[in-house]
Structures are given as C-alpha cells and as structure tokens.
Enzyme design. Structure first.
Site, PDB file in Angstrom:
ATOM      1  N   HIS A  15       2.249  -0.473  10.976  1.00 28.58           N
ATOM      2  CA  HIS A  15       2.612   0.922  11.271  1.00 28.58           C
ATOM      3  C   HIS A  15       2.857   1.659   9.953  1.00 28.58           C
ATOM      4  CE1 HIS A  15       3.875   4.451  13.179  1.00 28.58           C
ATOM      5  NE2 HIS A  15       4.687   3.965  14.108  1.00 28.58           N
ATOM      6  N   HIS A  67       3.578   8.375  10.787  1.00 28.10           N
ATOM      7  CA  HIS A  67       4.642   9.105  11.479  1.00 28.10           C
ATOM      8  C   HIS A  67       5.981   9.166  10.752  1.00 28.10           C
ATOM      9  CE1 HIS A  67       2.257   7.881  15.332  1.00 28.10           C
ATOM     10  NE2 HIS A  67       1.605   8.732  14.562  1.00 28.10           N
ATOM     11  N   TYR A  98       7.579   6.690   9.091  1.00 29.44           N
ATOM     12  CA  TYR A  98       8.381   5.474   9.017  1.00 29.44           C
ATOM     13  C   TYR A  98       8.189   4.828   7.637  1.00 29.44           C
ATOM     14  CZ  TYR A  98       9.105   6.406  13.918  1.00 29.44           C
ATOM     15  OH  TYR A  98       9.452   7.028  15.092  1.00 29.44           O
TER      16      TYR A  98
END
Length: 373
Positions: free
Chosen positions: A177, A180, A182
C-alpha cells in the site's frame, strides 16, 4: 450499441486470462482493497473468509484484500483491522486463502502501514507514536515521531517478512500500500517528507524508502511471486494533492520502483475515465503502463454513477454502464480493472457482467457498509 452487443463485448474483453509473473489470473476483474473493520482483535474469522469467497465465486479473478497491518507497533490505528502477524491472525488468513481458492479465485493481501495517520492511543499498540518521514501529518502540522534509520530498517524488514509469510500461507502475490497518504506515500510526497538525508529531497530521492521495501519483498519471495504496488496522486483529506505534475515527473517516480522489482502497479483514482495529464486521454494507469512498461490495474467508480466521496455522506450509488471502460481495455490502456463499491453492493457483479445480466445488478448503498455480506 444494444444491450446484448455490450454484454457480448464485456464478456469477451473482461473474461480473458492474464499472466502476471508466475500467476495466471482467470479474468481481468479484481476486487479493490476496502477497509471493513470486521476482524476483532485483528483476527480475520470465518465471516471474512466467506466475504471474500463470495466475490471469487461470483466471478472475480483476483481478490486484493483490505489493508492488513505489518508487524510494526506503529503500523495500525484500529483493533478491528486485520493484522498480518501473530499465530491467531495468520491462521485466520490461512482460512481466507483456502476459501478463495476453493471458490476459483486468486488472492493477494494488501500490506499496510498507516504512518502519520495513526491516532494517539489507538490499538493495536496504544503506546506506539504515530511515525513518519518527518513527523508531519497530512495537514502539515507536527504530530508524531520522525523515523530514524533503525525505524526505517525495522519497517522494511516487517514488509519483507509479511511478503514471505504471504507466500508461505499460499497467497498468490502481495500488494504494497503506497497510496492515499499512508506511510510509504508519506515518503513519496513533498508535503510530508521534509527529510534532508538520503530519503528526502527531490522526487527520485523520496522514492528510496518505497524502492527499498519493494526490493526487500522481492528478495524475500520466489522470483515468480508477484509484488504489486498501489499508488495514487490524491491523499485522504487532500484530493488535490499530486506526486507528479508531468509525465516526466511520474517517470522519475516509477523508474526506481520498477528497477526494484514491482510486478504491476495498481493506480488509484477517484474516476477512472479522467485523463491524468493534458494533451492525452490516458488515465493514471495508462500513463504508468506507458512509462514503466509494467502491467497496471485501474480503479475508480467503475460501474457506478458517483464517486466514493458520496459514500461518506451516506449516499446511494446507482448502476452505470462500462462502455468507456471497455473502450480503454480494448486498446490496452491498462490490463486489469479493480472494482470496489459495486462489489460490495453485488458480490455477483462480475458474473452478471459476463453473462449479460446487467438488469439484475444490485446498486450500492452506504448502509451496506454496516455488515459483512
């Protein structure tokens, strides 16, 4: 084009298999990762396994799970988001893998560290401080711990260990990931990365942490085990943020990640049909594929008539056609399409698309988020 022609076209375009390293995905439809918070104590149970297996049985070729926390104290910010460490959580994930494979699908966990998005005192480790490249939150304020080299090494090792564990448990690949806002994305973005060491500076330097994670994961798994990287321009709470304002800047971002061993890029946008840069109708996934030479997944309001921000307002999303998507897939702008809310509304969305049963599609309603169905 009438409905039957569209159905035949959709079946032809989307039902093709796709090879990704050593994996053959049975069709071009993926389930997008969506945080659900139905894993008490961080342990995914039989209901989570059933939830993913229903989508696989409903025709989804590749399941990408909700984000799951790597083994680092500051990685998470909820006690109901699944962990990817600990015997209890890993036993739960084993059940998920077996259920999805039995239903005919393939599956990858999305490995996650929230970084500065961590809330003070939140589980699973309440004493852990929010940690990030410069201790700066997404809104620009000082809000946590600036990571040391030891911290960076620990997080890199945690991702690599999780990737190796995923292969051991029988998963078909992993997704990192990096989107976004993070942790990985916080290093990529100038708004949160103010470091003056080798991990900060220009865009290429800001990719070093992400590239080291990719390389460590690549080294920890078999050569034909896919390592995906999810990326976005936008951040949670800052939908105008951008990592790369031009294709040249985007290429500077992609090159170190590609060289580190990314198998495919999952390019998160809010509306898949919007062009990423002027003078071209390519979306982000199209540009990333063109520049990197790697396969890409697109995502963003596929099959729905509004974007996900409406979900936060409790809005219902109606069914929308996918002709524009098929146009782009026919010219190989990207390789797979990830479906989010449409699959929450209708676990059989893929099968209904393949079979031309679009009149039976169930619209998404925000109330559906209250249960795991």
């Amino acid at each position: 084009m009438n409905a039957s022609d569209t159905a035949a076209r959709a079946a032809q375009v989307l039902s093709r298999t796709f090879s990704l390293d050593g994996l053959t995905v049975p069709n071009r439809i993926a389930m997008a990762p969506m945080t659900r918070e139905f894993s008490p104590g961080g342990v995914p149970g039989a209901d989570v396994a059933d939830y993913y297996a229903r989508r696989a049985a409903g025709g989804v070729g590749l399941i990408i799970t909700e984000g799951t926390y790597v083994d680092h104290a500051a990685a998470g910010t909820s006690g109901a988001v699944p962990r990817f460490h600990g015997e209890d959580a890993l036993a739960g994930w084993q059940g998920v893998v077996e259920a999805v494979h039995a239903a005919g699908g393939t599956i990858m966990p999305q490995l996650w560290h929230v970084g500065m998005a961590r809330k003070a005192g939140a589980p699973p480790f309440p004493d852990a401080p929010a940690s990030g490249p410069s201790g700066i939150s997404l809104d620009g304020g000082p809000a946590g711990h600036t990571m040391t080299q030891r911290d960076l090494d620990d997080v890199i090792a945690a991702f690599a260990d999780a990737a190796a564990t995923a292969e051991r448990l029988g998963f078909d690949g992993v997704e990192l990931h990096g989107a976004h806002g993070y942790l990985i994305d916080q290093f990529l973005w100038s708004g949160t990365n103010r470091r003056t060491d080798a991990y900060g500076g220009d865009l290429t330097a800001r990719t070093r942490f992400a590239a080291e994670i990719v390389a460590a994961c690549r080294a920890a798994v078999s050569p034909d085990f896919p390592v995906l990287f999810r990326m976005s321009q936008w951040k949670m709470g800052d939908y105008q943020a951008r990592l790369a304002d031009t294709p040249e800047e985007l290429n500077a971002l992609l090159t170190p990640l590609t060289e580190a061993g990314v198998s495919a890029f999952h390019c998160s946008t809010r509306r898949y049909w919007l062009p990423e840069y002027e003078d071209s109708d390519l979306n982000l996934a199209g540009w990333v594929k063109k520049l990197s030479g790697r396969p890409t997944l697109t995502v963003g309001s596929v099959g729905l008539d509004n974007e996900f921000l409406g979900t936060f307002k409790g809005e219902r999303a109606g069914v929308a056609g996918i002709d524009r998507l098929l146009d782009r897939m026919e010219r190989d702008e990207f390789d797979l399409v990830a479906i989010g809310r449409a699959l929450l509304g209708d676990p059989e969305w893929a099968a209904k698309i393949f079979e031309g049963r679009t009149g039976e599609l169930v619209p998404f309603d925000a109330a559906m988020l209250r249960s795991l169905s």
